[in-house]
Design an enzyme around this catalytic site. Structure first.
Site, PDB file in Angstrom:
ATOM      1  N   HIS A 189      27.290  63.130  30.701  1.00  0.00           N
ATOM      2  CA  HIS A 189      27.718  64.281  29.904  1.00  0.00           C
ATOM      3  C   HIS A 189      29.124  64.099  29.345  1.00  0.00           C
ATOM      4  O   HIS A 189      29.454  64.594  28.287  1.00  0.00           O
ATOM      5  CB  HIS A 189      27.620  65.565  30.739  1.00  0.00           C
ATOM      6  CG  HIS A 189      28.652  65.669  31.796  1.00  0.00           C
ATOM      7  ND1 HIS A 189      29.786  66.407  31.634  1.00  0.00           N
ATOM      8  CD2 HIS A 189      28.759  65.096  33.016  1.00  0.00           C
ATOM      9  CE1 HIS A 189      30.530  66.299  32.711  1.00  0.00           C
ATOM     10  NE2 HIS A 189      29.922  65.514  33.565  1.00  0.00           N
ATOM     11  N   GLU A 431       5.212  48.419  22.515  1.00  0.00           N
ATOM     12  CA  GLU A 431       6.287  48.176  23.472  1.00  0.00           C
ATOM     13  C   GLU A 431       5.792  47.501  24.749  1.00  0.00           C
ATOM     14  O   GLU A 431       6.538  47.380  25.713  1.00  0.00           O
ATOM     15  CB  GLU A 431       7.039  49.477  23.792  1.00  0.00           C
ATOM     16  CG  GLU A 431       6.160  50.648  24.170  1.00  0.00           C
ATOM     17  CD  GLU A 431       6.951  51.954  24.357  1.00  0.00           C
ATOM     18  OE1 GLU A 431       8.185  51.914  24.441  1.00  0.00           O
ATOM     19  OE2 GLU A 431       6.301  53.014  24.434  1.00  0.00           O
ATOM     20  N   ASP A 455      11.560  48.740  25.596  1.00  0.00           N
ATOM     21  CA  ASP A 455      10.545  48.397  26.599  1.00  0.00           C
ATOM     22  C   ASP A 455       9.925  47.044  26.331  1.00  0.00           C
ATOM     23  O   ASP A 455       9.640  46.295  27.266  1.00  0.00           O
ATOM     24  CB  ASP A 455       9.463  49.482  26.635  1.00  0.00           C
ATOM     25  CG  ASP A 455       9.895  50.650  27.490  1.00  0.00           C
ATOM     26  OD1 ASP A 455      10.413  50.403  28.596  1.00  0.00           O
ATOM     27  OD2 ASP A 455       9.759  51.799  27.047  1.00  0.00           O
ATOM     28  N   CYS A 502      12.063  51.368  16.534  1.00  0.00           N
ATOM     29  CA  CYS A 502      12.826  52.523  17.004  1.00  0.00           C
ATOM     30  C   CYS A 502      13.580  52.245  18.298  1.00  0.00           C
ATOM     31  O   CYS A 502      14.202  53.137  18.853  1.00  0.00           O
ATOM     32  CB  CYS A 502      11.912  53.736  17.163  1.00  0.00           C
ATOM     33  SG  CYS A 502      10.637  53.499  18.399  1.00  0.00           S
TER      34      CYS A 502
HETATM   35  C1  PEP Z   1      11.679  51.772  23.331  1.00  0.00           C
HETATM   36  O1  PEP Z   1      11.089  51.502  24.381  1.00  0.00           O
HETATM   37  O2  PEP Z   1      12.197  50.925  22.592  1.00  0.00           O
HETATM   38  C2  PEP Z   1      11.803  53.168  22.886  1.00  0.00           C
HETATM   39  C3  PEP Z   1      12.280  53.484  21.714  1.00  0.00           C
HETATM   40  O3  PEP Z   1      11.417  54.125  23.757  1.00  0.00           O
HETATM   41  P1  PEP Z   1      12.271  54.585  25.026  1.00  0.00           P
HETATM   42  O4  PEP Z   1      13.629  53.959  24.942  1.00  0.00           O
HETATM   43  O5  PEP Z   1      12.298  56.070  24.947  1.00  0.00           O
HETATM   44  O6  PEP Z   1      11.439  54.054  26.159  1.00  0.00           O
HETATM   45 MG    MG Z   2       9.823  52.913  25.344  1.00  0.00          MG
END
Ligand code: PEP
Ligand code: MG
Length: 593
Positions: A189, A431, A455, A502
């Site tokens: 935080h 992933e 991941d 992402c």
């Molecule tokens: C990822 O695994 O790259 C992803 C975007 O999801 P998270 O980080 O929420 O597992």
């Molecule tokens: Mg992920």
């Protein structure tokens, strides 16, 4: 003396240290008489009520400062109503006839152990927050006054073991120019708060309070995650330059927010934002985000006292979708492996949670959970451009099963005569190595894919993304990662379906050119503040050059060789952005969410 930590809010602060004595209480165990047990329980209740009141006041002040921070405080308040924390402590008092302080700290220790099984950096970061909340209750139990920092009347840099939410919010913000804490990680935080206020901050600087005295001259380098104690005048001058350069640099980056992310030879990429809560939407346009590429819905479950109802989910989704207008909003279905609300307060104990019931597996094991989410998403789809994203897909079977639930939910909506976007796009996160290898099958079942590099890297390299012991082995530029990315992009390109990235790698400017060289990417989704820099890189390169870079790198076998090559190449091309003396670039190491 220079000490290292984790940079959680960028910028440079130079000034006098203020050491906040936030040492933990030494909790003494003592037994109470049978006749006094209920009195002790009442004393504990009083401390909880007092803490709740303080939290309420703090939250009111927080709302004026930073919305996102106020949401975090909601989670604190909910923890104060939590059965485990309260009931277990009372049970400890009654069963062991021990004082409330000891009973509470025993409960905390058990609670904290649960966090060790969570394979989610974000949730792991909450461990420190929970600890701090308990410290606040303990202060109220022992009648210790809250720190006020009221004797701060001049600009200071605060150095402390940890900062409780109340300390943080009560800080005289005009005078606090920098923050250093011994505890806390990237998502603590303190970092969120400091970033919201633009105060340079570093967490995880071990034993810094034993090295700093109030009044010492110090420098907080929130760019490189360093604290410099008693610097020479020459060093101060160097950092003054770095501070001025960074400010100028930040301003210059923001000047591109209305420009398209398009390479010199006309290749366009959509730059989208990853968000965790609705409160973040306001900031997206400031950084030039063209939509939400990943809405991590976990937060809605985390911040709720009980499982959120479909109606609550819908209200949340609708708000984001409406705020984003015509821009896309990708809503990922729940990606959490262990959540006490889903298990009625009981931990879902798994020896290996990363390989356990997480993501789509959990949703398929609890179909009503997925159905509620999908219904809320479908209803929200009427208000804008919404897409569904399934996490942790490892086979087409999972997509087919999830889509079956989607069809059932659509039927329900037809019966209820509720409109929704019937052509809503459905995507899979890529992933897992299984999804990456069988991408040609997976892609046939969906409208688009989104590569979750956080991941994917973890599973490809068999390196736990939240385990410090193997952090050096978490190598985004490992050839296996790059080959997988190339394979995924090429398979997708053959089908004409859209690809986005992402994971953190997608928002790392150091990787932008390489990623674009590996194959066709339609969108990159990232922490919003990374957008301007990634855009700057894209606007300055040609795809052919990026492809040449990728080809060169793909011939290399050693991950470190690749990292060094990329760093040198990017530094040479973008001296202002990756120059060592400014060192604005993210480190090439795991920065998963
Ligand atoms: C990822 O695994 O790259 C992803 C975007 O999801 P998270 O980080 O929420 O597992
Ligand atoms: Mg992920």
């Amino acid at each position: 003396m220079t000490m290292k930590g984790i940079s959680v809010s960028k910028g440079v602060a130079i000034g006098k240290a203020y050491r906040l004595d936030a040492t933990k209480f030494c909790i003494i165990k003592y037994h109470i008489l049978e006749a006094d047990v209920e009195k002790e329980v009442a004393r504990f209740h009083q401390a909880i009520e007092k803490t709740k009141l303080q939290m309420f006041e703090i939250k009111k002040s927080a709302e004026k400062v930073a919305d996102k921070y106020a949401v975090i405080l909601d989670t604190y308040s909910l923890l104060l109503d939590d059965d485990i924390l309260i009931n277990d402590t009372i049970e400890n008092i009654r069963k062991h006839k021990t004082n409330a302080e000891w009973s509470l700290s025993e409960t905390l220790n058990n609670f904290l152990k649960l966090f060790d099984n969570i394979n989610d950096n974000y949730l792991k970061g909450k461990k420190d927050d929970l600890d701090l909340l308990v410290q606040t209750i303990l202060k109220n139990l022992v009648g210790h006054a809250q720190e006020t920092m009221s004797d701060i009347h001049e600009p200071v840099i605060i150095a402390t073991h940890s900062l409780s939410p109340s300390d943080t919010i009560m800080m005289p913000k005009n005078f606090v120019k920098g923050l250093i804490t011994e505890t806390g990680g990237k998502t603590s935080h303190v970092g969120i708060f400091a970033a919201a206020l633009g105060i340079p901050a570093i967490t995880g600087v071990k034993e810094v309070t034993s090295k700093i005295n109030s009044g010492d001259q110090i420098i907080v380098d929130g760019i490189d995650g360093e604290v410099i104690i008693s610097p020479s005048s020459k060093t101060i001058q160097q950092y003054k330059n770095k501070q001025a350069n960074y400010r100028k640099y930040e301003e210059s980056l923001l000047s591109n927010i209305n420009q398209q992310a398009e390479s010199l030879d006309g290749y366009q990429v959509n730059l989208l934002a990853n968000i965790e809560s609705n409160h973040e939407i306001k900031n997206l346009h400031k950084f030039g985000a063209e939509g939400v590429g990943l809405y991590r819905t976990e937060f809605l479950y985390l911040a709720a006292a009980s499982l959120p109802r479909e109606k609550d989910l819908y209200e949340n989704f609708k708000q984001v979708v409406q705020e984003m207008g015509k821009q896309p909003v990708v809503i990922r279905t729940l990606d959490i492996g262990m959540d006490k609300q889903l298990d009625d307060g009981k931990t879902n104990e798994e020896d290996n949670p990363a390989l356990g019931l997480r993501g789509i597996r959990l949703s398929l094991a609890k179909p009503q959970l997925l159905a509620d989410q999908l219904k809320a998403i479908l209803k929200a789809s009427l208000h804008g451009n919404v897409k569904i994203l399934y996490p942790m897909i490892s086979s087409t079977t999972e997509i087919i099963k999830a889509n079956k639930i989607l069809e059932q939910v659509k039927d329900e909506l037809y019966i209820e005569k509720i409109s929704f976007n019937e052509k809503i796009e459905v995507g899979a996160m890529i992933e897992t190595p299984a999804a990456a290898i069988c991408i040609d099958h997976i892609i046939n079942e969906v409208d688009y894919i989104s590569i979750g590099t956080n991941d994917l890297i973890q599973y490809l390299l068999a390196v736990d993304r939240v385990n410090d012991n193997v952090a050096h082995l978490y190598q985004p530029f490992h050839p296996s990662v790059l080959r997988s990315l190339k394979n995924i992009m090429h398979s997708a390109e053959k089908t004409g379906k859209k690809v986005s990235i992402c994971g953190e790698l997608g928002g790392d400017p150091m990787a932008t050119m390489l990623l674009l060289g590996l194959g066709k990417i339609d969108a990159l989704s990232m922490e919003p503040h990374s957008i301007p820099k990634v855009k700057k890189i894209i606007r300055t390169i040609r795809i052919q050059e990026a492809q040449k870079l990728a080809d060169d790198v793909l011939k290399m076998s050693c991950p470190n060789e690749i990292s060094t090559f990329i760093i040198n190449e990017m530094r040479a091309r973008f001296p202002e952005d990756f120059d060592r003396s400014l060192s604005f670039e993210k480190k090439i190491n795991p920065t998963s969410s």
